[in-house]
Design an enzyme around this catalytic site. Structure first.
Site, PDB file in Angstrom:
ATOM      1  N   THR A 119       0.701  -1.053   0.046  1.00 61.60           N
ATOM      2  CA  THR A 119       0.000   0.053  -0.108  1.00 61.60           C
ATOM      3  C   THR A 119       0.938   1.068   0.038  1.00 61.60           C
ATOM      4  O   THR A 119       1.695   1.485   0.768  1.00 61.60           O
ATOM      5  CB  THR A 119      -0.796  -0.048   1.262  1.00 61.60           C
ATOM      6  OG1 THR A 119      -1.744  -1.253   1.286  1.00 61.60           O
ATOM      7  CG2 THR A 119      -1.911   1.198   1.318  1.00 61.60           C
ATOM      8  N   VAL A 153      -7.280  -8.092   0.303  1.00 56.60           N
ATOM      9  CA  VAL A 153      -7.994  -9.289   0.873  1.00 56.60           C
ATOM     10  C   VAL A 153      -8.011  -9.060   2.489  1.00 56.60           C
ATOM     11  O   VAL A 153      -7.433  -8.341   2.908  1.00 56.60           O
ATOM     12  CB  VAL A 153      -7.124 -10.552   0.915  1.00 56.60           C
ATOM     13  CG1 VAL A 153      -7.137 -10.860  -0.664  1.00 56.60           C
ATOM     14  CG2 VAL A 153      -5.450 -10.357   1.090  1.00 56.60           C
ATOM     15  N   LYS A 204      -7.386   2.166  -3.506  1.00 64.73           N
ATOM     16  CA  LYS A 204      -7.008   1.450  -2.407  1.00 64.73           C
ATOM     17  C   LYS A 204      -7.068   1.912  -0.874  1.00 64.73           C
ATOM     18  O   LYS A 204      -7.786   1.628   0.076  1.00 64.73           O
ATOM     19  CB  LYS A 204      -5.613   0.646  -2.494  1.00 64.73           C
ATOM     20  CG  LYS A 204      -4.760   0.214  -1.345  1.00 64.73           C
ATOM     21  CD  LYS A 204      -5.531  -1.007  -0.767  1.00 64.73           C
ATOM     22  CE  LYS A 204      -5.103  -1.384   0.629  1.00 64.73           C
ATOM     23  NZ  LYS A 204      -5.162  -2.632   1.095  1.00 64.73           N
ATOM     24  N   ARG A 211     -13.798   2.683   5.488  1.00 64.51           N
ATOM     25  CA  ARG A 211     -14.201   1.634   6.666  1.00 64.51           C
ATOM     26  C   ARG A 211     -13.890   2.420   7.945  1.00 64.51           C
ATOM     27  O   ARG A 211     -14.777   2.397   8.853  1.00 64.51           O
ATOM     28  CB  ARG A 211     -13.330   0.485   6.273  1.00 64.51           C
ATOM     29  CG  ARG A 211     -14.037  -0.834   7.126  1.00 64.51           C
ATOM     30  CD  ARG A 211     -13.574  -2.046   6.705  1.00 64.51           C
ATOM     31  NE  ARG A 211     -13.770  -3.046   7.397  1.00 64.51           N
ATOM     32  CZ  ARG A 211     -15.005  -3.837   7.664  1.00 64.51           C
ATOM     33  NH1 ARG A 211     -15.862  -3.596   6.905  1.00 64.51           N
ATOM     34  NH2 ARG A 211     -14.922  -4.737   8.352  1.00 64.51           N
ATOM     35  N   HIS A 242     -32.806  -0.240   6.825  1.00 69.94           N
ATOM     36  CA  HIS A 242     -32.960   0.794   5.922  1.00 69.94           C
ATOM     37  C   HIS A 242     -31.948   0.410   4.766  1.00 69.94           C
ATOM     38  O   HIS A 242     -30.824  -0.027   5.053  1.00 69.94           O
ATOM     39  CB  HIS A 242     -32.617   2.152   6.253  1.00 69.94           C
ATOM     40  CG  HIS A 242     -32.768   3.303   5.242  1.00 69.94           C
ATOM     41  ND1 HIS A 242     -32.295   3.276   4.015  1.00 69.94           N
ATOM     42  CD2 HIS A 242     -33.809   4.205   5.242  1.00 69.94           C
ATOM     43  CE1 HIS A 242     -32.575   4.228   3.237  1.00 69.94           C
ATOM     44  NE2 HIS A 242     -33.798   4.701   3.823  1.00 69.94           N
ATOM     45  N   GLY A 255      -7.594  -1.312  14.805  1.00 68.17           N
ATOM     46  CA  GLY A 255      -6.127  -1.779  14.677  1.00 68.17           C
ATOM     47  C   GLY A 255      -5.832  -2.302  13.387  1.00 68.17           C
ATOM     48  O   GLY A 255      -6.560  -2.435  12.410  1.00 68.17           O
ATOM     49  N   CYS A 258      -3.770  -1.719   8.480  1.00 68.82           N
ATOM     50  CA  CYS A 258      -4.226  -1.112   7.307  1.00 68.82           C
ATOM     51  C   CYS A 258      -5.150   0.119   7.516  1.00 68.82           C
ATOM     52  O   CYS A 258      -4.800   1.359   7.154  1.00 68.82           O
ATOM     53  CB  CYS A 258      -4.939  -2.123   6.596  1.00 68.82           C
ATOM     54  SG  CYS A 258      -4.316  -3.577   6.305  1.00 68.82           S
ATOM     55  N   ARG A 322      -0.572  -6.598  15.717  1.00 72.78           N
ATOM     56  CA  ARG A 322       0.073  -5.342  15.277  1.00 72.78           C
ATOM     57  C   ARG A 322      -1.128  -4.406  15.241  1.00 72.78           C
ATOM     58  O   ARG A 322      -2.120  -4.400  14.879  1.00 72.78           O
ATOM     59  CB  ARG A 322       0.298  -5.501  13.740  1.00 72.78           C
ATOM     60  CG  ARG A 322       1.648  -6.418  13.430  1.00 72.78           C
ATOM     61  CD  ARG A 322       2.156  -6.494  12.021  1.00 72.78           C
ATOM     62  NE  ARG A 322       0.979  -7.047  11.224  1.00 72.78           N
ATOM     63  CZ  ARG A 322       1.087  -6.929   9.961  1.00 72.78           C
ATOM     64  NH1 ARG A 322       2.180  -6.447   9.116  1.00 72.78           N
ATOM     65  NH2 ARG A 322       0.015  -7.375   9.119  1.00 72.78           N
ATOM     66  N   LYS A 393     -17.008  -6.051  21.723  1.00 69.17           N
ATOM     67  CA  LYS A 393     -17.065  -6.446  20.276  1.00 69.17           C
ATOM     68  C   LYS A 393     -18.515  -7.002  20.453  1.00 69.17           C
ATOM     69  O   LYS A 393     -18.763  -7.560  19.052  1.00 69.17           O
ATOM     70  CB  LYS A 393     -16.036  -7.611  19.880  1.00 69.17           C
ATOM     71  CG  LYS A 393     -14.776  -6.941  20.115  1.00 69.17           C
ATOM     72  CD  LYS A 393     -14.426  -6.086  18.969  1.00 69.17           C
ATOM     73  CE  LYS A 393     -14.423  -6.524  17.636  1.00 69.17           C
ATOM     74  NZ  LYS A 393     -13.952  -5.405  16.573  1.00 69.17           N
TER      75      LYS A 393
HETATM   76  N1  SAJ Z   1     -13.783  -2.944  13.065  1.00 67.72           N
HETATM   77  C1  SAJ Z   1     -14.516  -2.348  13.972  1.00 67.72           C
HETATM   78  N2  SAJ Z   1     -15.807  -2.251  13.470  1.00 67.72           N
HETATM   79  C2  SAJ Z   1     -16.389  -2.829  12.685  1.00 67.72           C
HETATM   80  C3  SAJ Z   1     -15.379  -3.273  11.524  1.00 67.72           C
HETATM   81  C4  SAJ Z   1     -14.154  -3.428  11.923  1.00 67.72           C
HETATM   82  O1  SAJ Z   1     -14.178  -1.746  15.132  1.00 67.72           O
HETATM   83  O2  SAJ Z   1     -17.356  -2.861  12.017  1.00 67.72           O
HETATM   84  C5  SAJ Z   1     -12.136  -2.870  13.658  1.00 67.72           C
HETATM   85  C6  SAJ Z   1     -11.634  -4.168  13.666  1.00 67.72           C
HETATM   86  O3  SAJ Z   1     -11.798  -4.855  14.992  1.00 67.72           O
HETATM   87  C7  SAJ Z   1     -10.080  -4.160  13.410  1.00 67.72           C
HETATM   88  C8  SAJ Z   1     -10.156  -3.049  12.597  1.00 67.72           C
HETATM   89  O4  SAJ Z   1     -11.281  -2.325  12.427  1.00 67.72           O
HETATM   90  O5  SAJ Z   1      -9.466  -3.765  14.837  1.00 67.72           O
HETATM   91  C9  SAJ Z   1      -9.821  -3.368  10.938  1.00 67.72           C
HETATM   92  O6  SAJ Z   1     -10.446  -4.458  10.321  1.00 67.72           O
HETATM   93  P1  SAJ Z   1     -11.129  -4.889   9.173  1.00 67.72           P
HETATM   94  O7  SAJ Z   1     -11.603  -6.402   9.177  1.00 67.72           O
HETATM   95  O8  SAJ Z   1     -12.190  -3.854   9.074  1.00 67.72           O
HETATM   96  O9  SAJ Z   1      -9.789  -4.949   8.068  1.00 67.72           O
HETATM   97  P2  SAJ Z   1      -8.320  -5.235   8.039  1.00 67.72           P
HETATM   98  O10 SAJ Z   1      -7.541  -4.246   8.499  1.00 67.72           O
HETATM   99  O11 SAJ Z   1      -8.289  -6.722   8.674  1.00 67.72           O
HETATM  100  O12 SAJ Z   1      -8.485  -5.545   6.583  1.00 67.72           O
HETATM  101  C10 SAJ Z   1      -8.801  -4.312   5.770  1.00 67.72           C
HETATM  102  C11 SAJ Z   1      -9.620  -4.661   4.656  1.00 67.72           C
HETATM  103  N3  SAJ Z   1     -10.457  -3.425   4.021  1.00 67.72           N
HETATM  104  C12 SAJ Z   1     -11.669  -3.245   3.865  1.00 67.72           C
HETATM  105  O13 SAJ Z   1     -12.440  -4.024   4.226  1.00 67.72           O
HETATM  106  C13 SAJ Z   1     -11.948  -2.044   3.064  1.00 67.72           C
HETATM  107  C14 SAJ Z   1      -9.003  -5.546   3.702  1.00 67.72           C
HETATM  108  O14 SAJ Z   1     -10.089  -5.951   2.526  1.00 67.72           O
HETATM  109  C15 SAJ Z   1      -7.576  -5.086   3.014  1.00 67.72           C
HETATM  110  O15 SAJ Z   1      -7.236  -5.773   2.008  1.00 67.72           O
HETATM  111  C16 SAJ Z   1      -6.857  -4.759   4.360  1.00 67.72           C
HETATM  112  O16 SAJ Z   1      -7.823  -3.639   5.159  1.00 67.72           O
HETATM  113  C17 SAJ Z   1      -5.406  -4.073   3.644  1.00 67.72           C
HETATM  114  O17 SAJ Z   1      -4.603  -4.850   3.724  1.00 67.72           O
HETATM  115  O18 SAJ Z   1      -5.570  -3.055   3.540  1.00 67.72           O
END
Ligand code: SAJ
Length: 420
Positions: A119, A153, A204, A211, A242, A255, A258, A322, A393
């Site tokens: 990235t 991913v 990207k 998110r 909705h 965390g 990404c 991490r 969670k």
């Molecule tokens: N989280 C929340 N609330 C939510 C969703 C997630 O608090 O509703 C938190 C999770 O607990 C975690 C953090 O957000 O701490 C990130 O988790 P995640 O599952 O949203 O994403 P990553 O970091 O594991 O992976 C993301 C993904 N990006 C998207 O969904 C847009 C993945 O597709 C990317 O490939 C990855 O980043 C990356 O490598 O960039």
């Protein structure tokens, strides 16, 4: 095809293994000699469903070999980390990408393709990578083909998503895009989206920023609802009925390598234009402090000083700590004088059982949504001094009736809950 993949981490390794599984000759390169030796012996250093089986298959086919130095190939894939710099806006540190490029430059020959999967900040391909290659006497788009193909991913579902997700291919020129698309044709079944390098870089980053901003909105809602004494989780559930609303889930913070990192690459590239993204980062960064304040308040009502953390990883069913808010919360609780025990069946260094971690504890604090925490056995909670569980969670399904179960929906029912 002969493919060299530089960087055998959470993305580079699964990518290398898939290329090998699909019949290509793959050299995996990483700085760590122990890791590369282990991989050649079939031992993984990361947890990812399906990866162990695919590694065995790639090794059995004789298509994958790991080493510490690059070998000559038709295509080079760079999947090394791009951390934040320690500057004002936490801009993108491309040092590892640059050293990976330097390591492959001696092997380059006419017609080779270089793909950066790491990235990167917008304009990195044109402002940093292209000049590095052209300084060596090559013309990009004529004798070396250069593209940014961001990985998208989801950890925990990588092996499936690598094959099935749409793939953005951002070439410096149209020919670069075509050449890089042909490389991924080896195994990608999802749509191949052809783009310019800058579009690929920014799209990207915006996926993860989207998110991050939405999670910040959910975390802010959790605080608002606590203050107004309204069930935030019911609000989210109902609002999401909705057809055009998709509120995300609040938690202990954001965390991983990404969402907590990438938005800063955009912010640093355009600070004046990105106030919303900056505030979203602040809101998500504030969550560990918010959780610790709630814990202090809950604990103030009870005897005992032991708090048990369930889950140290940045999200569920992975081993990755991490940038984990859980680790930050653990440190903050220790600094605040609590006797902290942790239970995490996914983190090898955490050796306590659930029973041991809960013994004489006054509070279980769920910080990662591992599926092992869905049903909390009474043998854990029976050992507690006070049976209170705060599930940040909202993932626990069953727990003994003797336990006071709290989440962001009902935290406000505790008179000591803090409205910040
Ligand atoms: N989280 C929340 N609330 C939510 C969703 C997630 O608090 O509703 C938190 C999770 O607990 C975690 C953090 O957000 O701490 C990130 O988790 P995640 O599952 O949203 O994403 P990553 O970091 O594991 O992976 C993301 C993904 N990006 C998207 O969904 C847009 C993945 O597709 C990317 O490939 C990855 O980043 C990356 O490598 O960039």
């Amino acid at each position: 095809m002969k493919i060299t993949v530089v960087g055998l981490g959470y993305i580079g390794l699964p990518t290398a293994i898939l290329f090998a599984k699909y019949g290509n000759t793959v050299a995996g390169v990483d700085l760590s000699p122990i890791m590369t030796e282990n991989l050649n012996a079939g031992h993984l250093h990361i947890e990812e469903p399906g990866l162990a089986e695919d590694l065995q298959q790639a090794l059995a086919l004789g298509n994958f070999h790991a080493s510490t130095t690059p070998v000559s190939a038709d295509a080079y894939i760079i999947a090394v980390p791009t951390p934040n710099k320690q500057d004002l806006y936490k801009s993108c540190n491309t040092a590892y990408v640059e050293s990976a490029l330097m390591s492959i430059i001696p092997h380059l020959k006419k017609n080779d393709t270089i793909i950066v999967e790491s990235t990167i900040a917008p304009r990195t391909m044109t402002d940093i990578v292209q000049p590095m290659i052209e300084n060596e006497g090559f013309t990009v788009g004529e004798d070396i083909y250069l593209a940014h193909c961001p990985e998208r991913v989801l950890p925990g579902n990588i092996m499936h998503e690598l094959v099935h997700n749409p793939r953005i291919i951002g070439g410096i020129t149209t020919k670069c895009t075509e050449k890089a698309a042909a490389v991924y044709g080896a195994f990608v079944e999802g749509e191949i989206i052809k783009a310019e390098a800058g579009e690929a870089e920014l799209s990207k980053l915006m996926e993860n920023t989207y998110r991050d901003v939405n999670i910040a909105l959910a975390n802010e809602l959790a605080k608002i609802s606590n203050y107004l004494e309204i069930d935030a989780l019911r609000v989210i559930e109902m609002a999401n009925k909705h057809p055009r609303v998709n509120l995300h889930q609040p938690g202990p913070g954001v965390g991983g390598h990404c969402l907590a990192v990438d938005p800063y690459f955009v912010i640093a590239a355009a600070p004046e234009q990105s106030p919303l993204m900056q505030v979203a980062r602040e809101v998500n960064n504030s969550m560990p402090t918010h959780v610790v304040s709630q814990v202090k308040s809950l604990m103030a009502e009870h005897t005992g000083n032991r708090v048990t953390i369930f889950g140290l990883t940045y999200k569920g069913n992975i081993d990755d700590t991490r940038e984990s808010p859980a680790m930050e919360i653990k440190e903050m609780l220790i600094e605040s004088g609590f006797d902290v025990r942790a239970f995490d069946p996914h983190v090898a260094s955490e050796i306590l059982t659930g029973e041991e971690a809960c013994e004489d504890s006054s509070l279980i604090l769920v910080l990662s949504d591992h599926s092992e925490f869905r049903d909390i056995p009474a043998s854990y909670t029976d050992k507690m001094r006070h049976q209170i569980l705060f599930d940040t969670k909202n993932m626990v399904q069953t727990v003994s009736d003797d336990v006071t179960y709290l989440n962001y929906g009902n935290l406000h029912t505790q008179k000591q809950a803090i409205s910040i």
